[in-house]
Write a protein that holds these residues in place. Structure first.
Motif, PDB file in Angstrom:
ATOM      1  N   TYR A  93       0.838  -1.195   0.000  1.00  0.00           N
ATOM      2  CA  TYR A  93       0.000   0.000   0.000  1.00  0.00           C
ATOM      3  C   TYR A  93       0.876   1.249   0.000  1.00  0.00           C
ATOM      4  O   TYR A  93       1.943   1.276   0.630  1.00  0.00           O
ATOM      5  CB  TYR A  93      -0.911   0.028   1.233  1.00  0.00           C
ATOM      6  CG  TYR A  93      -2.149  -0.841   1.106  1.00  0.00           C
ATOM      7  CD1 TYR A  93      -3.403  -0.283   0.868  1.00  0.00           C
ATOM      8  CD2 TYR A  93      -2.059  -2.225   1.217  1.00  0.00           C
ATOM      9  CE1 TYR A  93      -4.536  -1.086   0.755  1.00  0.00           C
ATOM     10  CE2 TYR A  93      -3.183  -3.041   1.105  1.00  0.00           C
ATOM     11  CZ  TYR A  93      -4.415  -2.452   0.877  1.00  0.00           C
ATOM     12  OH  TYR A  93      -5.529  -3.252   0.750  1.00  0.00           O
ATOM     13  N   LEU A  94       0.394   2.288  -0.678  1.00  0.00           N
ATOM     14  CA  LEU A  94       0.966   3.624  -0.586  1.00  0.00           C
ATOM     15  C   LEU A  94       0.054   4.451   0.305  1.00  0.00           C
ATOM     16  O   LEU A  94      -1.157   4.528   0.057  1.00  0.00           O
ATOM     17  CB  LEU A  94       1.081   4.274  -1.970  1.00  0.00           C
ATOM     18  CG  LEU A  94       1.838   3.478  -3.043  1.00  0.00           C
ATOM     19  CD1 LEU A  94       1.900   4.285  -4.339  1.00  0.00           C
ATOM     20  CD2 LEU A  94       3.230   3.097  -2.572  1.00  0.00           C
ATOM     21  N   ASN A  95       0.608   5.068   1.330  1.00  0.00           N
ATOM     22  CA  ASN A  95      -0.184   5.838   2.283  1.00  0.00           C
ATOM     23  C   ASN A  95       0.004   7.331   2.008  1.00  0.00           C
ATOM     24  O   ASN A  95       1.053   7.902   2.310  1.00  0.00           O
ATOM     25  CB  ASN A  95       0.235   5.506   3.713  1.00  0.00           C
ATOM     26  CG  ASN A  95      -0.554   6.296   4.746  1.00  0.00           C
ATOM     27  OD1 ASN A  95      -1.648   6.774   4.470  1.00  0.00           O
ATOM     28  ND2 ASN A  95       0.017   6.451   5.931  1.00  0.00           N
ATOM     29  N   THR A  96      -1.006   7.949   1.432  1.00  0.00           N
ATOM     30  CA  THR A  96      -0.902   9.368   1.067  1.00  0.00           C
ATOM     31  C   THR A  96      -2.022  10.223   1.642  1.00  0.00           C
ATOM     32  O   THR A  96      -2.152  11.392   1.264  1.00  0.00           O
ATOM     33  CB  THR A  96      -0.886   9.527  -0.470  1.00  0.00           C
ATOM     34  OG1 THR A  96      -2.041   8.859  -1.020  1.00  0.00           O
ATOM     35  CG2 THR A  96       0.372   8.935  -1.071  1.00  0.00           C
ATOM     36  N   SER A 100      -6.329   6.487   2.017  1.00  0.00           N
ATOM     37  CA  SER A 100      -5.328   5.419   2.009  1.00  0.00           C
ATOM     38  C   SER A 100      -5.283   4.740   3.370  1.00  0.00           C
ATOM     39  O   SER A 100      -5.228   3.501   3.467  1.00  0.00           O
ATOM     40  CB  SER A 100      -3.946   5.988   1.686  1.00  0.00           C
ATOM     41  OG  SER A 100      -3.895   6.564   0.417  1.00  0.00           O
ATOM     42  N   THR A 128       3.210  13.530  -2.492  1.00  0.00           N
ATOM     43  CA  THR A 128       3.155  12.168  -3.004  1.00  0.00           C
ATOM     44  C   THR A 128       4.586  11.657  -3.127  1.00  0.00           C
ATOM     45  O   THR A 128       5.523  12.446  -3.268  1.00  0.00           O
ATOM     46  CB  THR A 128       2.474  12.112  -4.386  1.00  0.00           C
ATOM     47  OG1 THR A 128       3.136  13.018  -5.281  1.00  0.00           O
ATOM     48  CG2 THR A 128       0.996  12.472  -4.282  1.00  0.00           C
ATOM     49  N   HIS A 144      -1.772  -1.189  -3.833  1.00  0.00           N
ATOM     50  CA  HIS A 144      -2.937  -0.310  -3.755  1.00  0.00           C
ATOM     51  C   HIS A 144      -2.495   1.137  -3.547  1.00  0.00           C
ATOM     52  O   HIS A 144      -1.591   1.406  -2.751  1.00  0.00           O
ATOM     53  CB  HIS A 144      -3.838  -0.721  -2.596  1.00  0.00           C
ATOM     54  CG  HIS A 144      -5.058   0.152  -2.416  1.00  0.00           C
ATOM     55  ND1 HIS A 144      -4.991   1.408  -1.839  1.00  0.00           N
ATOM     56  CD2 HIS A 144      -6.351  -0.040  -2.758  1.00  0.00           C
ATOM     57  CE1 HIS A 144      -6.207   1.944  -1.831  1.00  0.00           C
ATOM     58  NE2 HIS A 144      -7.047   1.089  -2.378  1.00  0.00           N
ATOM     59  N   TYR A 145      -3.142   2.045  -4.268  1.00  0.00           N
ATOM     60  CA  TYR A 145      -2.914   3.468  -4.010  1.00  0.00           C
ATOM     61  C   TYR A 145      -4.173   4.256  -4.291  1.00  0.00           C
ATOM     62  O   TYR A 145      -5.129   3.755  -4.910  1.00  0.00           O
ATOM     63  CB  TYR A 145      -1.721   3.992  -4.816  1.00  0.00           C
ATOM     64  CG  TYR A 145      -1.996   4.444  -6.238  1.00  0.00           C
ATOM     65  CD1 TYR A 145      -1.843   5.782  -6.599  1.00  0.00           C
ATOM     66  CD2 TYR A 145      -2.366   3.536  -7.228  1.00  0.00           C
ATOM     67  CE1 TYR A 145      -2.059   6.205  -7.906  1.00  0.00           C
ATOM     68  CE2 TYR A 145      -2.578   3.949  -8.541  1.00  0.00           C
ATOM     69  CZ  TYR A 145      -2.433   5.291  -8.872  1.00  0.00           C
ATOM     70  OH  TYR A 145      -2.642   5.699 -10.161  1.00  0.00           O
ATOM     71  N   THR A 146      -4.183   5.500  -3.824  1.00  0.00           N
ATOM     72  CA  THR A 146      -5.311   6.406  -4.004  1.00  0.00           C
ATOM     73  C   THR A 146      -4.839   7.551  -4.893  1.00  0.00           C
ATOM     74  O   THR A 146      -4.117   8.441  -4.426  1.00  0.00           O
ATOM     75  CB  THR A 146      -5.808   6.945  -2.650  1.00  0.00           C
ATOM     76  OG1 THR A 146      -6.080   5.840  -1.781  1.00  0.00           O
ATOM     77  CG2 THR A 146      -7.063   7.785  -2.822  1.00  0.00           C
ATOM     78  N   PHE A 156      -1.685  12.108  -7.301  1.00  0.00           N
ATOM     79  CA  PHE A 156      -0.491  11.583  -7.962  1.00  0.00           C
ATOM     80  C   PHE A 156      -0.360  12.183  -9.353  1.00  0.00           C
ATOM     81  O   PHE A 156      -1.315  12.133 -10.142  1.00  0.00           O
ATOM     82  CB  PHE A 156      -0.574  10.063  -8.084  1.00  0.00           C
ATOM     83  CG  PHE A 156      -0.086   9.306  -6.894  1.00  0.00           C
ATOM     84  CD1 PHE A 156       1.155   8.702  -6.899  1.00  0.00           C
ATOM     85  CD2 PHE A 156      -0.885   9.198  -5.756  1.00  0.00           C
ATOM     86  CE1 PHE A 156       1.611   7.993  -5.796  1.00  0.00           C
ATOM     87  CE2 PHE A 156      -0.447   8.491  -4.652  1.00  0.00           C
ATOM     88  CZ  PHE A 156       0.811   7.891  -4.669  1.00  0.00           C
ATOM     89  N   PRO A 160       1.879   4.834 -10.561  1.00  0.00           N
ATOM     90  CA  PRO A 160       3.000   4.091  -9.982  1.00  0.00           C
ATOM     91  C   PRO A 160       3.334   2.836 -10.792  1.00  0.00           C
ATOM     92  O   PRO A 160       2.447   2.189 -11.363  1.00  0.00           O
ATOM     93  CB  PRO A 160       2.483   3.718  -8.581  1.00  0.00           C
ATOM     94  CG  PRO A 160       1.417   4.712  -8.284  1.00  0.00           C
ATOM     95  CD  PRO A 160       0.781   5.023  -9.596  1.00  0.00           C
ATOM     96  N   ALA A 169      -6.413   0.744  -7.753  1.00  0.00           N
ATOM     97  CA  ALA A 169      -6.508   2.190  -7.523  1.00  0.00           C
ATOM     98  C   ALA A 169      -7.922   2.607  -7.140  1.00  0.00           C
ATOM     99  O   ALA A 169      -8.896   2.205  -7.786  1.00  0.00           O
ATOM    100  CB  ALA A 169      -6.073   2.952  -8.772  1.00  0.00           C
TER     101      ALA A 169
END
Length: 358
Positions: A93-96, A100, A128, A144-146, A156, A160, A169
């Motif tokens: 996961y990307l935490n932004t 997220s 980001t 997973h990202y938002t 973003f 990615p 997404a």
């Protein structure tokens, strides 16, 4: 009235007018679309038309399925690990931002070994991650990202690179705001209540090779393969939301499709950011390259003036500008249905408020 709400959001006026005209007598049936059976041939055709229009507008390849589901994007926070990862499996996961974080929490509740490979919390979620600054585990079930964090106004500027790992997404706040390269993704999902209709509907676009991976104990209502085989009608779907989605998709087509929509949305955002940046009275806290087209937060030099700013905005027909409680200040959500005139009206009001209060 220009409605800058983050969601449920302003809808296109021509769509609302058509829905109002058809509300009590849909297609000559003598009934409202709210009253007809989802199994009836007329509504089955309506849902099929909405799916076909979505495929055309978003340029969805034939090896992807489009699902109309209840539960919103939040429901998919749980459905994603249930469909793509066994318990104990790794998921990246990307935490932004706040959404997220919610997705990460729900994945943990589903027994997934969550690896946060990029965490922007140190910037108070105003940035980001740089491209190439994170590594996706090769054994991850998905990344997973938002793409757009509604609350913080962070977006973003790139897709990615997940390598061979399926990219998932949450497009809730950016769905159909511009062209999408669907083939870059394994799964795209989002709630409809920003750009695509009223609350209550989630649209999931999933590559066919990712179907059939759900755990054996997953409820059928959350199993993407089961729902795909049932044409999203295993149970009674959110029929009115699907009907309105179809109207909005045809409206997008009639106004030039996603290329034209993207140009309009980019121009609206650039004008509003330019007005903020030209002023010492207003400030946008987000890293310049990570600014959202859809959700634009800004603060006043003196927070004591926030209440007066909001009251004055309401008085001139600019509503729902209050920022999220976790961020404060103001937030202007300028989704597809927000016309350029609405952005002009907001800029004019901001200019006059600064002139009289600075």
């Amino acid at each position: 009235m220009y409605n800058f709400s983050a969601g449920p959001a302003q809808l296109p006026l021509p769509v609302l007018e058509q829905a109002a005209a058809e509300l009590t007598d849909w297609q000559g049936s003598g009934m409202s679309v709210l009253e007809v059976s989802h199994r009836g041939k007329d509504f089955v055709a309506c849902a099929a038309d909405a799916e076909s229009a979505f495929r055309r507008v978003a340029n969805v390849p034939s090896n992807y399925r489009i699902l109309f589901l209840a539960g919103g994007a939040t429901g998919q926070f749980s459905a994603i690990p249930m469909n793509l990862a066994a318990r104990g499996a790794t998921a990246a996961y990307l935490n932004t931002g706040q959404w997220s974080k919610k997705a990460i929490k729900e994945a943990g509740r589903q027994g997934v070994d969550v690896r946060v490979v990029a965490d922007e919390s140190a910037s108070a979620y105003t940035t980001t991650p740089e491209p190439g600054s994170f590594t996706v585990p090769v054994d991850a079930a998905y990344l997973h990202y938002t793409p757009n964090e509604t609350i913080g106004g962070v977006e973003f500027p790139y897709i990615p690179d997940a390598g061979d790992v399926p990219l998932v997404a949450d497009f809730s706040s950016t769905y159909l705001s511009r062209p999408i390269d669907v083939e870059r993704f394994g799964v795209i999902y989002g709630g409809a209540q920003k750009n695509l209709g009223p609350a209550g509907l989630a649209i999931v676009v999933v590559r066919e090779d990712l179907l059939g991976r759900a755990r054996e104990d997953v409820p059928a209502i959350w199993d993407w393969k089961v729902m795909a085989e049932a044409d999203s009608m295993l149970n009674t779907p959110p029929t009115f939301s699907i009907y309105l989605l179809g109207l909005i998709l045809h409206w997008i087509e009639s106004t030039g499709g996603l290329e034209a929509m993207g140009e309009r949305n980019c121009a609206k955002a650039e004008r509003l950011y330019a007005a903020i940046d030209a002023s010492d009275f207003y400030n946008n806290p987000v890293q310049a390259r990570s600014r959202s087209w859809m959700n634009i937060p800004f603060t006043l030099a003196d927070p004591a003036l926030d209440a007066d700013f909001l009251a004055g905005a309401d008085a001139v027909g600019l509503t729902n500008l209050k920022g999220h409680r976790s961020v404060g200040g103001m937030r202007a959500s300028i989704y597809n249905a927000m016309p350029a005139d609405g952005v002009t009206a907001l800029i004019d009001y901001m200019t006059e408020f600064e002139r009289t209060r600075a």
